[in-house]
Write an enzyme that holds these catalytic residues in place. Structure first.
Site, PDB file in Angstrom:
ATOM      1  N   ASN B  77       0.770 -14.830  35.846  1.00 34.21           N
ATOM      2  CA  ASN B  77      -0.005 -15.385  36.959  1.00 34.21           C
ATOM      3  C   ASN B  77      -0.088 -16.895  36.874  1.00 34.21           C
ATOM      4  O   ASN B  77      -0.029 -17.471  35.780  1.00 34.21           O
ATOM      5  CB  ASN B  77      -1.406 -14.775  37.002  1.00 34.21           C
ATOM      6  CG  ASN B  77      -2.382 -15.539  36.154  1.00 34.21           C
ATOM      7  OD1 ASN B  77      -3.014 -16.482  36.618  1.00 34.21           O
ATOM      8  ND2 ASN B  77      -2.504 -15.148  34.891  1.00 34.21           N
ATOM      9  N   ASN B 136     -13.149 -20.954  27.840  1.00 33.78           N
ATOM     10  CA  ASN B 136     -11.745 -20.711  28.194  1.00 33.78           C
ATOM     11  C   ASN B 136     -10.886 -21.848  27.649  1.00 33.78           C
ATOM     12  O   ASN B 136     -10.695 -22.858  28.304  1.00 33.78           O
ATOM     13  CB  ASN B 136     -11.606 -20.578  29.712  1.00 33.78           C
ATOM     14  CG  ASN B 136     -10.186 -20.282  30.140  1.00 33.78           C
ATOM     15  OD1 ASN B 136      -9.252 -20.458  29.340  1.00 33.78           O
ATOM     16  ND2 ASN B 136     -10.010 -19.848  31.366  1.00 33.78           N
ATOM     17  N   CYS B 139      -6.159 -20.794  29.127  1.00 34.36           N
ATOM     18  CA  CYS B 139      -5.252 -20.712  30.273  1.00 34.36           C
ATOM     19  C   CYS B 139      -4.103 -21.695  30.099  1.00 34.36           C
ATOM     20  O   CYS B 139      -4.318 -22.893  29.939  1.00 34.36           O
ATOM     21  CB  CYS B 139      -6.004 -20.985  31.564  1.00 34.36           C
ATOM     22  SG  CYS B 139      -6.701 -19.471  32.219  1.00 34.36           S
ATOM     23  N   THR B 205      -3.363 -15.653  27.995  1.00 30.52           N
ATOM     24  CA  THR B 205      -2.000 -15.329  28.424  1.00 30.52           C
ATOM     25  C   THR B 205      -0.949 -16.214  27.759  1.00 30.52           C
ATOM     26  O   THR B 205      -1.260 -17.288  27.256  1.00 30.52           O
ATOM     27  CB  THR B 205      -1.869 -15.465  29.948  1.00 30.52           C
ATOM     28  OG1 THR B 205      -2.296 -16.773  30.303  1.00 30.52           O
ATOM     29  CG2 THR B 205      -2.721 -14.430  30.649  1.00 30.52           C
ATOM     30  N   CYS B 347      15.740  19.034  20.229  1.00 32.46           N
ATOM     31  CA  CYS B 347      16.830  18.143  20.623  1.00 32.46           C
ATOM     32  C   CYS B 347      17.447  18.582  21.950  1.00 32.46           C
ATOM     33  O   CYS B 347      17.751  19.756  22.140  1.00 32.46           O
ATOM     34  CB  CYS B 347      17.905  18.129  19.534  1.00 32.46           C
ATOM     35  SG  CYS B 347      19.319  17.084  19.949  1.00 32.46           S
ATOM     36  N   CYS B 353      20.474   8.825  19.899  1.00 35.45           N
ATOM     37  CA  CYS B 353      20.287   8.483  18.483  1.00 35.45           C
ATOM     38  C   CYS B 353      21.645   8.178  17.862  1.00 35.45           C
ATOM     39  O   CYS B 353      21.791   7.235  17.080  1.00 35.45           O
ATOM     40  CB  CYS B 353      19.586   9.620  17.743  1.00 35.45           C
ATOM     41  SG  CYS B 353      20.432  11.208  17.823  1.00 35.45           S
ATOM     42  N   CYS B 380      21.421   7.148   5.630  1.00 37.10           N
ATOM     43  CA  CYS B 380      20.174   6.824   6.347  1.00 37.10           C
ATOM     44  C   CYS B 380      19.285   5.894   5.527  1.00 37.10           C
ATOM     45  O   CYS B 380      18.931   6.193   4.396  1.00 37.10           O
ATOM     46  CB  CYS B 380      19.422   8.104   6.685  1.00 37.10           C
ATOM     47  SG  CYS B 380      17.852   7.801   7.547  1.00 37.10           S
ATOM     48  N   CYS B 383      15.558   3.463   9.135  1.00 32.48           N
ATOM     49  CA  CYS B 383      15.197   2.284   9.929  1.00 32.48           C
ATOM     50  C   CYS B 383      14.297   2.629  11.105  1.00 32.48           C
ATOM     51  O   CYS B 383      13.635   1.773  11.657  1.00 32.48           O
ATOM     52  CB  CYS B 383      16.449   1.559  10.422  1.00 32.48           C
ATOM     53  SG  CYS B 383      17.313   2.403  11.759  1.00 32.48           S
ATOM     54  N   CYS B 386      16.471   5.591  15.548  1.00 28.67           N
ATOM     55  CA  CYS B 386      16.734   6.874  16.222  1.00 28.67           C
ATOM     56  C   CYS B 386      15.446   7.471  16.780  1.00 28.67           C
ATOM     57  O   CYS B 386      15.418   8.016  17.886  1.00 28.67           O
ATOM     58  CB  CYS B 386      17.427   7.858  15.279  1.00 28.67           C
ATOM     59  SG  CYS B 386      16.563   8.146  13.733  1.00 28.67           S
TER      60      CYS B 386
END
Lengths: 445, 440
Positions: B77, B136, B139, B205, B347, B353, B380, B383, B386
């Site tokens: 915004n 504030n 902004c 933001t 599955c 994967c 494997c 990580c 998958c």
């Protein structure tokens, strides 16, 4: 008094004009932009996607759906057309429920596949309204004769033209498209789409079509072989199987394909006459198309009778449900014994069947269905194959390249072995035969 | 039934869900509707000093990023602080607070970085009966160009100074709202604390351009062919906000400093996660702007059910529960070994994967002719990619390998003892890590 559904005999104008318009409108309305985006979002972009494998023309479905979802529907259309130049018609008539959509992982996951067929139509409609996406390679100087302007012949001719060859198509009828034009239910492809597609396909150039030119007396295969560098046969199945039941020669016992053609070619559905009591014998797509359209034309009672069980029916589950949802009654495991009536059909007598040691046998239990119109839809046969070509199981045998026993003649589509008598398999065979012909001619020269 | 009432720095509200200072809290009409819908409190949209009202652009103020099905996941915004007269806002704040005495009413403020300006506005706000103020300092657009908002929040000395003025000239609790557009969020938080802030709220933001129009080549949202950066918020910023909240919660200098969590909170679960990482309450904006005020009902019922299922009876039982588990990388147990496991019943054979692992990771998933996907334990590394790309929830999971078993990838026996990088033989600095400040 005007006709209505209860008017006896075979008659036209059983329904109001607006009923006909509703009944024969597009089976699946085209997706709007929003609907297409929502539908495209559901695709998981599978690895080595099952849908792609299930497509006889191996369209890269995940890719074209991703292209739609990123706002490039024309690129999606190119993905489709590069594999299947009749992707527009296939999007309408493919039994997707037994091909790509059947194996969609979302069918596995949720029982609701991605709307692949409708997305394909979305992409192809957009492109077809704009332009033809392909151009021809430089003229090769080679000439090829294609017999039959159905899906196989058109796909073959287009691919040959792309490769720079000059093609002449000979078709027995006054219009091209083959079964797309004459042999499918009217609601599957409305607004003259089959002709629009033929014109769009031919706009690539290099293809001349000679209509009203059947293979036969004035056009022999030997002449074609002499005048052209190669010949492709996509002549379809011109004949129909007989019922082999007593009384099938009575009036109003007709071939379903004939009826379907009549409906398809009618400009005003009200003028197509249909019986009050219609019986369709058979269990394929032709039977369903005839039965459903009889109902949509205002027949009071339509019964489809198939000699084997539901599981053996070649019409898909979707087609069967479409038929029953329109009010068609389907009776399984019953075979016609005789057609009764004084001159014209009045009823058909059936016997229930039973599988006895793998052989279908009529039982003693019989029943009768009133029928003032009987449609035979028990399969088409090859008619008018050129002499000298080997036949196998009523079809022209071809090798994996689409070549017949004569190495200068290729064949594809319903007339050739292999394939499932579907538009999409015909397209794949025509396309692949064209590539084979191209290799043959290039290697030669 | 869990008690959701919230007491944040002495400010009580029926639940810990406040609407953040933003367009939804710009006027009486909205705030009354928000309270009726069930929101526990609001932070009124930022007031500026007395004088000619702020001017906003008259073209698009927002841009967005979408996920699948046009689900809004990020909002940008370029709207400024309230563009309504100060006195009108003050009248409305007073009227609403009078009618909703049990709901939290916080007033967001942004005036020039001058003592007189703050001295002038604080008494008139206090007079409304508001429960507290939020400064504030966050902004990032528009106001920052005028030396306010993020321009203050990016200079810890200014934060400390202004916070001190506010504590000096007002009895109201002071919440300092922090900008994420800085390098180390702990610095402004520490400054706020030094200035006497009762709490910090974060994140405001993030500087952002959401998209570029490829026909006009203008950043979006576009005003007459040009675009300016805006402030990014919504679900997409949640991970950034969570980390910043955790950074402050686990920082020794700011430990115990109350935090109001903000940043992409869209449902009860997001809210509970912020609270677990140290937020005493949460503030919501984008979710309300996307779906309307009614979403608070799901937040209330969801948090209640969650707490009931775990036998929790009050909000403080959640707050900070995850903070002790938020560590540095070097603290993580290198002897913890996991392997991916695919539930073949769940599955759907999409193969994502496989594509992810084969193309971009460790070639630890095999694919058979008939599309059966299996994890190869000897490749494997756990990580988790998958798990993340699988479209079916719980289909792929990470399973811990028991101590004493052999890790097929390394051939080594899995050890039961905890051991981290600081003691790892490959660590070139060896024991040095042990004297790093954070490990002290």
């Amino acid at each position: 008094m005007p006709n209505d559904m209860q008017t006896s005999g075979i008659t036209d104008h059983r329904l109001s004009p607006s009923d006909y318009v509703d009944n024969f409108s597009d089976l699946h309305a085209p997706l709007s932009d929003h609907e297409a985006l929502v539908a495209a979002d559901r695709c998981y972009f599978c690895h080595d996607a099952p849908c792609m494998d299930a497509c006889p023309t191996t369209i890269d479905i995940p890719l074209f759906i991703r292209q739609i979802s990123t706002g490039t529907a024309d690129a999606a259309a190119n993905t489709i057309f590069s594999q299947n130049i009749l992707g527009g018609m296939c999007a309408r008539v493919c039994p997707t429920e037994t091909l790509c959509e059947e194996v969609c992982v979302r069918e596995t996951a949720e029982g609701k596949p991605v709307l692949i067929g409708q997305l394909q139509r979305y992409a192809t409609d957009g492109m077809m309204a704009k332009a033809h996406p392909f151009t021809r390679a430089p003229d090769s100087g080679k000439k090829i004769a294609v017999v039959g302007a159905g899906p196989a012949g058109l796909a073959c001719a287009h691919r040959l033209a792309m490769n720079g060859h000059t093609v002449t198509i000979f078709d027995a009828r006054a219009k091209g498209g083959g079964l797309n034009e004459f042999g499918i239910a009217a609601y599957k492809s409305v607004d003259g789409f089959a002709q629009t597609e033929v014109e769009w396909l031919l706009s690539i150039g290099g293809i001349d079509v000679k209509y009203d030119s059947p293979l036969g007396n004035d056009l022999s295969i030997d002449t074609l072989k002499a005048d052209y560098d190669a010949v492709f046969l996509g002549i379809g199945l011109g004949g129909v199987n007989a019922l082999r039941a007593e009384g099938e020669d009575k009036d109003n016992v007709v071939d379903a394909v004939e009826f379907i053609e009549g409906v398809r070619q009618a400009s005003d559905m009200g003028t197509v006459a249909v019986g009050r009591h219609v019986v369709v014998i058979g269990g394929g797509m032709t039977a369903v198309d005839a039965a459903v359209q009889s109902k949509l034309l205002g027949a009071d009672e339509v019964t489809m009778v198939y000699r084997r069980g539901k599981d053996r029916m070649s019409a898909s589950e979707f087609e069967q449900e479409l038929a029953t949802s329109k009010g068609v009654r389907i009776i399984y495991n019953a075979a016609p014994v005789r057609v009764t009536g004084n001159g014209a059909a009045q009823a058909v007598e059936f016997a229930y069947t039973k599988d006895v040691n793998g052989k279908l046998t009529n039982t003693n239990e019989v029943f009768t269905i009133a029928a003032d119109q009987v449609f035979k839809a028990i399969g088409q046969t090859l008619d008018g194959a050129p002499d000298g070509l080997e036949l196998m199981g009523g079809k022209i045998p071809v090798n994996e390249l689409g070549q017949t026993s004569d190495p200068a003649i290729w064949a594809g589509g319903d007339c050739a072995t292999g394939g499932d008598d579907l538009t999409v398999t015909a397209v794949a065979e025509g396309r692949d035969a064209a590539e084979s012909i191209n290799n043959y001619l290039t290697a030669e020269g | 039934m869990a008690d959701l009432t919230s007491n944040f720095i002495g400010i009580k509200s029926p639940n810990p869900f406040w609407l953040a200072s933003a367009p939804p809290t710009d006027k009486e009409y909205n705030v009354r509707r928000a309270f009726e819908a069930g929101w526990g409190g609001v932070v009124w949209k930022t007031l500026g000093e007395e004088g000619p009202p702020i001017v906003n652009v008259n073209g698009p103020r927002y841009g967005a990023i979408y996920g699948g099905d046009r689900k809004l996941i990020g909002l940008n915004n370029i709207e400024l602080i309230t563009d309504r007269p100060l006195q009108q806002n003050l009248r409305e704040i007073k009227a609403v607070k009078r009618d909703y005495p049990n709901h939290a009413m916080i007033v967001s403020l942004m005036v020039p970085c001058e003592e007189e300006a703050w001295k002038a506005i604080l008494p008139v706000v206090e007079e409304t009966g508001a429960d507290g103020i939020e400064l504030n300092f966050g902004c990032p657009h528009g106001m920052a160009e005028r030396g306010m908002g993020a321009a203050v929040g990016q200079v810890p000395e200014y934060i400390e100074m202004v916070t001190r003025w506010c504590k000096q000239y007002s009895r109201m609790p002071v919440i300092v709202k922090l900008t994420p557009n800085i390098t180390d969020i702990r610095m402004p938080a520490e400054a706020a604390m030094r200035g006497g802030a009762d709490a910090v709220s974060l994140i405001n933001t993030i500087n952002s351009i959401t998209s570029v129009n490829l026909d006009t080549f203008a950043p979006e949202p576009t005003i007459d062919g040009w675009g300016a950066h805006g402030g990014y918020c919504g679900p997409a910023v949640k991970p950034i906000a969570l980390n910043m909240v955790a950074e402050i919660a686990r920082n020794a200098e700011t430990a115990g400093l109350p935090i109001s969590g903000i940043g992409g909170i869209s449902n009860w679960r997001d809210a509970a996660e912020f609270m677990a990482l140290g937020a005493g309450n949460v503030q919501v904006c984008t979710a309300a702007m996307t779906y309307g005020f009614k979403i608070v009902q799901e937040m209330i019922s969801g948090l209640s059910q969650y707490m009931d299922e775990r036998g929790m009876t009050s909000i403080p039982e959640i707050v900070g529960r995850a903070v002790p588990n938020a560590k540095d990388w070097q603290d993580l147990n290198l002897n913890y070994i996991a392997k991916a496991k695919i539930d073949q019943d769940l599955c759907i054979a999409c193969g994502r994967c496989f594509a992810a692992c084969e193309d971009t990771s460790h070639q630890a998933i095999s694919m058979s002719e008939d599309r059966v996907f299996k994890v190869e334990n000897d490749e494997c590394v756990a990580c988790n990619l998958c798990v993340l790309v699988c479209p079916v929830e719980n289909c792929i999971s990470m399973e811990q390998q028991a101590a004493g078993t052999v890790d097929e990838r390394t051939g080594k026996v899995v050890e039961a003892e905890y051991a981290n990088w600081t003691t790892h033989p490959n660590n070139p600095t060896g024991a040095m890590c042990n004297v790093m400040p954070d490990a002290e």
